[in-house]
Scaffold this motif. Sequence first.
Motif, PDB file in Angstrom:
ATOM      1  N   ASN A  26      -6.519  18.819   4.217  1.00 15.90           N
ATOM      2  CA  ASN A  26      -6.938  20.052   3.550  1.00 15.90           C
ATOM      3  C   ASN A  26      -7.313  21.130   4.576  1.00 15.90           C
ATOM      4  OD1 ASN A  26      -8.124  22.024   2.002  1.00 15.90           O
ATOM      5  ND2 ASN A  26      -9.288  20.595   0.726  1.00 15.90           N
ATOM      6  N   ASN A  27      -6.406  22.101   4.763  1.00 18.50           N
ATOM      7  CA  ASN A  27      -6.711  23.178   5.704  1.00 18.50           C
ATOM      8  C   ASN A  27      -6.861  24.523   5.005  1.00 18.50           C
ATOM      9  OD1 ASN A  27      -4.074  23.746   5.086  1.00 18.50           O
ATOM     10  ND2 ASN A  27      -3.253  23.218   7.100  1.00 18.50           N
ATOM     11  N   GLY A  28      -6.805  24.520   3.689  1.00 13.47           N
ATOM     12  CA  GLY A  28      -7.029  25.752   2.947  1.00 13.47           C
ATOM     13  C   GLY A  28      -5.889  26.755   3.052  1.00 13.47           C
ATOM     14  N   TYR A  29      -4.788  26.314   3.658  1.00 10.00           N
ATOM     15  CA  TYR A  29      -3.636  27.203   3.837  1.00 10.00           C
ATOM     16  C   TYR A  29      -2.368  26.517   3.346  1.00 10.00           C
ATOM     17  CZ  TYR A  29      -5.835  30.677   6.952  1.00 10.00           C
ATOM     18  OH  TYR A  29      -6.591  31.684   7.485  1.00 10.00           O
ATOM     19  N   ILE A  70       0.876  -1.172   0.000  1.00  9.36           N
ATOM     20  CA  ILE A  70       0.000   0.000   0.000  1.00  9.36           C
ATOM     21  C   ILE A  70       0.911   1.218   0.000  1.00  9.36           C
ATOM     22  CG2 ILE A  70      -1.702   1.329   1.312  1.00  9.36           C
ATOM     23  CD1 ILE A  70      -2.632  -1.312   2.540  1.00  9.36           C
ATOM     24  N   VAL A  71       0.720   2.104  -0.972  1.00 12.66           N
ATOM     25  CA  VAL A  71       1.535   3.314  -1.028  1.00 12.66           C
ATOM     26  C   VAL A  71       0.618   4.527  -0.859  1.00 12.66           C
ATOM     27  CG1 VAL A  71       3.122   4.697  -2.401  1.00 12.66           C
ATOM     28  CG2 VAL A  71       3.198   2.199  -2.565  1.00 12.66           C
ATOM     29  N   VAL A  72       0.924   5.342   0.137  1.00 16.61           N
ATOM     30  CA  VAL A  72       0.079   6.490   0.440  1.00 16.61           C
ATOM     31  C   VAL A  72       0.895   7.777   0.412  1.00 16.61           C
ATOM     32  CG1 VAL A  72      -1.508   7.533   2.105  1.00 16.61           C
ATOM     33  CG2 VAL A  72      -1.330   5.040   1.963  1.00 16.61           C
ATOM     34  N   ASP A  73       0.402   8.766  -0.334  1.00 11.69           N
ATOM     35  CA  ASP A  73       1.000  10.093  -0.305  1.00 11.69           C
ATOM     36  C   ASP A  73       0.233  10.934   0.703  1.00 11.69           C
ATOM     37  OD1 ASP A  73       2.115  12.589  -0.829  1.00 11.69           O
ATOM     38  OD2 ASP A  73       0.863  12.937  -2.601  1.00 11.69           O
ATOM     39  N   VAL A  74       0.897  11.316   1.787  1.00 14.63           N
ATOM     40  CA  VAL A  74       0.273  12.232   2.741  1.00 14.63           C
ATOM     41  C   VAL A  74       0.575  13.643   2.260  1.00 14.63           C
ATOM     42  CG1 VAL A  74       0.219  13.039   5.125  1.00 14.63           C
ATOM     43  CG2 VAL A  74       0.477  10.601   4.647  1.00 14.63           C
ATOM     44  N   ALA A  75      -0.481  14.373   1.910  1.00 12.66           N
ATOM     45  CA  ALA A  75      -0.317  15.635   1.186  1.00 12.66           C
ATOM     46  C   ALA A  75      -1.036  16.776   1.874  1.00 12.66           C
ATOM     47  CB  ALA A  75      -0.848  15.484  -0.236  1.00 12.66           C
ATOM     48  N   GLY A  76      -0.704  17.981   1.469  1.00 10.20           N
ATOM     49  CA  GLY A  76      -1.473  19.150   1.850  1.00 10.20           C
ATOM     50  C   GLY A  76      -2.233  19.630   0.627  1.00 10.20           C
ATOM     51  N   ASP A  77      -3.221  20.505   0.853  1.00  8.31           N
ATOM     52  CA  ASP A  77      -3.997  20.963  -0.301  1.00  8.31           C
ATOM     53  C   ASP A  77      -3.168  21.908  -1.181  1.00  8.31           C
ATOM     54  OD1 ASP A  77      -4.441  22.457   2.221  1.00  8.31           O
ATOM     55  OD2 ASP A  77      -5.402  23.914   0.900  1.00  8.31           O
ATOM     56  N   GLY A  78      -2.126  22.502  -0.611  1.00  6.30           N
ATOM     57  CA  GLY A  78      -1.250  23.352  -1.416  1.00  6.30           C
ATOM     58  C   GLY A  78      -0.290  22.523  -2.244  1.00  6.30           C
ATOM     59  N   TYR A 125       5.010  36.210  13.217  1.00  4.92           N
ATOM     60  CA  TYR A 125       4.682  37.418  12.438  1.00  4.92           C
ATOM     61  C   TYR A 125       3.304  37.971  12.824  1.00  4.92           C
ATOM     62  CZ  TYR A 125       8.677  36.237   9.476  1.00  4.92           C
ATOM     63  OH  TYR A 125       9.939  35.950   9.015  1.00  4.92           O
ATOM     64  N   ASP A 126       2.952  37.813  14.113  1.00  2.00           N
ATOM     65  CA  ASP A 126       1.687  38.358  14.617  1.00  2.00           C
ATOM     66  C   ASP A 126       0.472  37.995  13.768  1.00  2.00           C
ATOM     67  OD1 ASP A 126       2.790  39.562  16.810  1.00  2.00           O
ATOM     68  OD2 ASP A 126       3.286  41.409  15.711  1.00  2.00           O
ATOM     69  N   LYS A 127       0.446  36.778  13.319  1.00  3.31           N
ATOM     70  CA  LYS A 127      -0.714  36.281  12.547  1.00  3.31           C
ATOM     71  C   LYS A 127      -0.978  37.067  11.268  1.00  3.31           C
ATOM     72  CE  LYS A 127      -3.330  33.930  16.097  1.00  3.31           C
ATOM     73  NZ  LYS A 127      -4.652  33.554  16.509  1.00  3.31           N
ATOM     74  N   ARG A 128       0.060  37.672  10.715  1.00  6.53           N
ATOM     75  CA  ARG A 128      -0.151  38.309   9.401  1.00  6.53           C
ATOM     76  C   ARG A 128       0.015  37.230   8.336  1.00  6.53           C
ATOM     77  NH1 ARG A 128       3.219  41.794  12.020  1.00  6.53           N
ATOM     78  NH2 ARG A 128       4.982  41.135  10.748  1.00  6.53           N
ATOM     79  N   TYR A 129      -1.120  36.726   7.847  1.00  2.64           N
ATOM     80  CA  TYR A 129      -1.090  35.586   6.931  1.00  2.64           C
ATOM     81  C   TYR A 129      -0.896  36.060   5.490  1.00  2.64           C
ATOM     82  CZ  TYR A 129      -2.780  32.899  10.926  1.00  2.64           C
ATOM     83  OH  TYR A 129      -2.918  32.302  12.162  1.00  2.64           O
ATOM     84  N   ALA A 130       0.289  36.564   5.208  1.00  8.31           N
ATOM     85  CA  ALA A 130       0.543  37.114   3.877  1.00  8.31           C
ATOM     86  C   ALA A 130       0.573  35.994   2.838  1.00  8.31           C
ATOM     87  CB  ALA A 130       1.864  37.876   3.883  1.00  8.31           C
ATOM     88  N   CYS A 131      -0.428  35.997   1.978  1.00  9.26           N
ATOM     89  CA  CYS A 131      -0.431  35.130   0.789  1.00  9.26           C
ATOM     90  C   CYS A 131      -0.350  33.647   1.088  1.00  9.26           C
ATOM     91  CB  CYS A 131       0.702  35.506  -0.161  1.00  9.26           C
ATOM     92  SG  CYS A 131       0.690  37.238  -0.577  1.00  9.26           S
ATOM     93  N   THR A 132      -0.788  33.225   2.262  1.00  9.43           N
ATOM     94  CA  THR A 132      -0.727  31.793   2.543  1.00  9.43           C
ATOM     95  C   THR A 132      -2.105  31.143   2.511  1.00  9.43           C
ATOM     96  OG1 THR A 132      -0.545  32.505   4.838  1.00  9.43           O
ATOM     97  CG2 THR A 132       1.415  31.559   3.824  1.00  9.43           C
ATOM     98  N   CYS A 133      -3.137  31.957   2.281  1.00  4.53           N
ATOM     99  CA  CYS A 133      -4.485  31.397   2.240  1.00  4.53           C
ATOM    100  C   CYS A 133      -4.826  31.021   0.803  1.00  4.53           C
ATOM    101  CB  CYS A 133      -5.492  32.395   2.791  1.00  4.53           C
ATOM    102  SG  CYS A 133      -7.143  31.696   2.835  1.00  4.53           S
ATOM    103  N   MET A 134      -5.097  29.747   0.599  1.00  7.87           N
ATOM    104  CA  MET A 134      -5.519  29.270  -0.726  1.00  7.87           C
ATOM    105  C   MET A 134      -7.016  29.546  -0.839  1.00  7.87           C
ATOM    106  SD  MET A 134      -3.299  27.590  -2.636  1.00  7.87           S
ATOM    107  CE  MET A 134      -1.768  26.737  -2.644  1.00  7.87           C
ATOM    108  N   GLU A 135      -7.358  30.736  -1.273  1.00  4.51           N
ATOM    109  CA  GLU A 135      -8.779  31.102  -1.254  1.00  4.51           C
ATOM    110  C   GLU A 135      -9.610  30.263  -2.214  1.00  4.51           C
ATOM    111  OE1 GLU A 135      -8.847  35.338  -1.737  1.00  4.51           O
ATOM    112  OE2 GLU A 135      -7.598  35.532   0.043  1.00  4.51           O
ATOM    113  N   HIS A 136      -8.971  29.804  -3.267  1.00  5.98           N
ATOM    114  CA  HIS A 136      -9.702  28.921  -4.157  1.00  5.98           C
ATOM    115  C   HIS A 136      -8.934  27.635  -4.392  1.00  5.98           C
ATOM    116  CE1 HIS A 136     -12.390  27.550  -7.239  1.00  5.98           C
ATOM    117  NE2 HIS A 136     -11.320  27.212  -7.933  1.00  5.98           N
ATOM    118  N   ALA A 137      -9.599  26.546  -4.265  1.00  4.30           N
ATOM    119  CA  ALA A 137      -8.968  25.259  -4.553  1.00  4.30           C
ATOM    120  C   ALA A 137      -9.960  24.428  -5.349  1.00  4.30           C
ATOM    121  CB  ALA A 137      -8.614  24.557  -3.251  1.00  4.30           C
TER     122      ALA A 137
END
Lengths: 561, 163
Positions: A469-472, A436-444, A484-496
């Motif tokens: 999938n956490n959308g980030y 069994i081969v599994v790729d553990v991935a992120g949504d990005g 960085y005080d929660k400044r989420y610069a460009c890390t939110c994948m607003e569309h997937a």
Amino acid sequence: MELTGAQILIKLLKEEGVKTIFGYPGGVVIDIYDELMKSDIRHILVRHEQGAVHAADGYARASGGVGVCLVTSGPGATNTVTGIASAYMDSIPLVVFTGQVPVHLIGNDAFQEVDIVGITRPCTKHNFLVKRTEDLAKTVKEAFHIARSGRPGPVLVDIPKNVSVTKIKYKAPGPVKMRSYNPTCNPNKRQLQKVLELIKAAERPVIFAGGGVILSKAPEELTKLAKRTQIPVTTTLMGLGAFPGTDPLWLGMIGMHGTYRANMSTAHCDLFLSVGVRFDDRVTGKTDTFASQAKIVHIDIDPTSIRKNIPVTVPVVGDCKCTLEELNRMLEGVDLGDLDKKRKPWLDQIQAWKDTKPLAYEQKDIIKPQYVVEKLYELTEGKAIITTEVGQNQMWAAQYYHFDKPNHFITSGGLGVMGFGLPAAIGAQLACPDHIVVDVAGDGSIQMNIQEMATAVQCNLPVKVVILNNGYLGMVRQWQQLFYDKRYACTCMEHAPDFVKLAEAYGASGFRATKPEEVESVLKKGLSTPGPVIMDFVVEKEECVYPMVPAGAPITEMLLV
Amino acid sequence: MLDADKHVLSILVENQPGVLSRISGLFSGRGFNIESLCVAVTTDPTVSRVTLVTKADQMIIEQIKKQLNKLINVIKVHELTGSPFVEREMVLIKVHAKPEHRAEILRTVDIFRCKVVDVGAEHYTIEVTGTEEKLDAILSLLKPIGIKEIARTGVIALFREPK
């Protein structure tokens, strides 16, 4: 016997035992493909050349052999660079064949011409431009020899079109002889004697193993050493599986996202026995406080790894397997005293660290990514080959899937390539069809080489993709949250994309879990469905990987849950 | 670099295209420094000798030597510094030679036992061979007179044989 360059190449590949090639055709390699088609070597048509190299990488790691790629000149060649650089950082044996414009056009800025030998010089173990068909056979043999011997690594062979077309009288090349390349394999006995004395004297020893142990096929010897001496073991990310992850002597992974007990043991040990590692900054944190109470032994086949980042008490240059075998032999007649009694205070201390600060998370209403990996571990009984993308998904896979065997955890460790996991899973599945081969991935990261789903479907490879999938872009978001005080610069994948529909569009199967109680059933369904599958787990958006050592801090300064 | 000493390395390499760029790429890619570099073929046409001068502390020079050895085309790396060796460097100096300075220039040439290899109405070109220090010395003496341009070879060196 008269043969063309293309015929010579295929003949040599068969002599090297190549059964599978990952590649993508193009103008200057048509002749090679023409010959390849006539042979019994299996060609896997990827959808992007980067995928070919990562797949060859996964194949090499799962099989313990050499991975082979074939691509065309220009963009075909440049697309391999990330894959080659990743294999170089992780010391994975690959031979990458690139087509080149005919010799008389080299330097003319011809169509699809690029100086790939120049481009890959700093990220290959070695590379070649073959200018005459007469040199091809010898070069191919040397390439395989260099890739798999010593500290392994990727080798690139650039073959101009006219070299593969020209017909010559073929003469079989002799055995490889290179006056400038003779890696040291056998360790110096006097150095090993010093290691033995340190082991005898140590009260709080730790073994620290890395990818080198797996590459030299030495996990058995390592385990034997640890058990004989009752020394607890930690490993790097690349070393996971070099020592059983369920053994009582197992400390967990070291470093930035290492376990509390592994990092604390490193800081407090009096002997740090390192094997097949290179003291990467993600392992050491601040170097001058790293294992500062310990005498450090460093065993590695590559002399440049030794004393590069960390001063060492006893350096030993040698192949991990040869060295550990010899060390075990030397230990045979040695009286180490009453080890149970001798080690008790140290192992008790480690147990106390483990009890106070274990790896932990709390599963509430929203799916926790760690929970998905833990369930995956349970359902596959720890036997799956796990590949990963890069970031949080990679760290959770490393922390919560426990590897008892080597070659079961395949990740882009040094270079940290997003988009590595899916093609690597394809390669691993080809090397180990019954696993069994599994790729553990992120949504990005899954979106960086998602096109390889088509390869998996075309070749009917039952790889399973688990998307946390956490959308980030989760790991960068985590740094932004913490530093960085929660400044989420460009890390939110607003569309997937809808990954379930995407799987179906590729001709694979897709399932989704949005609630904790669905996790197990989706995993069961996904793992038991034939063919490639994507499982999309909608997880807690702002979950962090803990413990975490801020970059450059001492590894004892861990942020905990 | 605080305690960076000068090190002279003598490197035997395969005489093949691209070898020099592997060496120079190693230095630039890893942030090592090259003070001077000389390359030419040896009596064996398949082997070239690279003489390289670098400044580095102990840990770095050890890395430099190991990294050079790791290059597939490198046959042997010797560090000359620390053992007796001879070193030579050559410089061609084109110096402004106005009539009022000609005598002084020739006197300097004489003192340094070097020679004038090209003469013009307005210049001399002088060839000087010696250690780096000797070259630096004559350059500083000629500077006030007016140096048009120079070409230096960088250091070449060999071990001294035991007597």
